[in-house]
Design an enzyme around this catalytic site. Sequence first.
Site, short mmCIF file in Angstrom:
data_model
loop_
_atom_site.label_atom_id
_atom_site.label_comp_id
_atom_site.label_asym_id
_atom_site.label_seq_id
_atom_site.Cartn_x
_atom_site.Cartn_y
_atom_site.Cartn_z
N HIS A 1 11.70 2.04 3.19
CA HIS A 1 12.24 2.17 1.82
C HIS A 1 13.69 1.67 1.77
O HIS A 1 14.59 2.35 1.27
CB HIS A 1 12.17 3.63 1.35
N SER B 1 4.31 4.22 4.12
CA SER B 1 4.82 5.22 3.20
C SER B 1 4.82 4.61 1.81
O SER B 1 5.20 3.46 1.63
CB SER B 1 6.23 5.66 3.59
N GLU C 1 6.31 0.74 -4.56
CA GLU C 1 6.30 -0.07 -3.34
C GLU C 1 5.64 0.67 -2.20
O GLU C 1 5.46 1.89 -2.23
CB GLU C 1 7.73 -0.49 -2.95
#
Length: 245
Positions: free
Chosen positions: A86, A143, A170
């Site tokens: 991320h 994730s 995302e």
Amino acid sequence: MNQNLLVRNKALPNLPKVQCRRMPIAVDNCRFINKDEKTGIVKISGYAVKWDSINYYGEKFIRGAFAEVCAAFAAGTKKVHCYYNHGWRQWYVDSRLPMRVGKITLLKEDETGLYVEIEFTPGLSIAQDVAAMVVHGTIDGFSIAFYPPNSLDMEDKGTHVEIKRADIYEISVVDEPADNAARIISDEAIEAIESEEDAEELLRSVGLVGDYAKKLMARISGMQKPEETPAPPESKKDPLAWLDS
């Protein structure tokens, strides 16, 4: 100094208001497919979400939760980005981190979960670093970052929350969490247990996968059975015991 420039430099980036969830590292979720020797493109695949899994936040995605996202992605009307850990949230650490490391080429639901295929961007140094780690097995997880679901799309089951519809921003390739068992169980979650099935579900939510939760419950149940104390013979009974009652 140009005041407009000063204000712009101090301003925070317009970060999406999304929540990030890692897959519990219980099985191989991310796997290396192949590397094209001509183009240098590394391809990987795996599951960003599994239907039978409860994440560290006590959430369980139900099959169909990403049906709209997958349909829009296949139609070309929806983009789902790909980052490393991320990185878009770590813009203040290193200018490379917010860079997307690849593109998602396939996103679909199947009987197991949300399946994804990713191509790492050739020639991009951070993408090649991440690809090298995946190929070597140094990192092996996914994730998702998703927008907070509507309250109508969630159902509280006591031991966990079921999410029936969610929109993804995302999917990141991520490192394995430092401590897979590091999870705090709240008093509310314990008080919500009303059956052995509820207890098994809670054990699975903290990472006890497969039939181990059921086996542990059976073992605990056997350990907690009180030992039967033989009744004293008639000759040793207290004739005045009735006064105690």
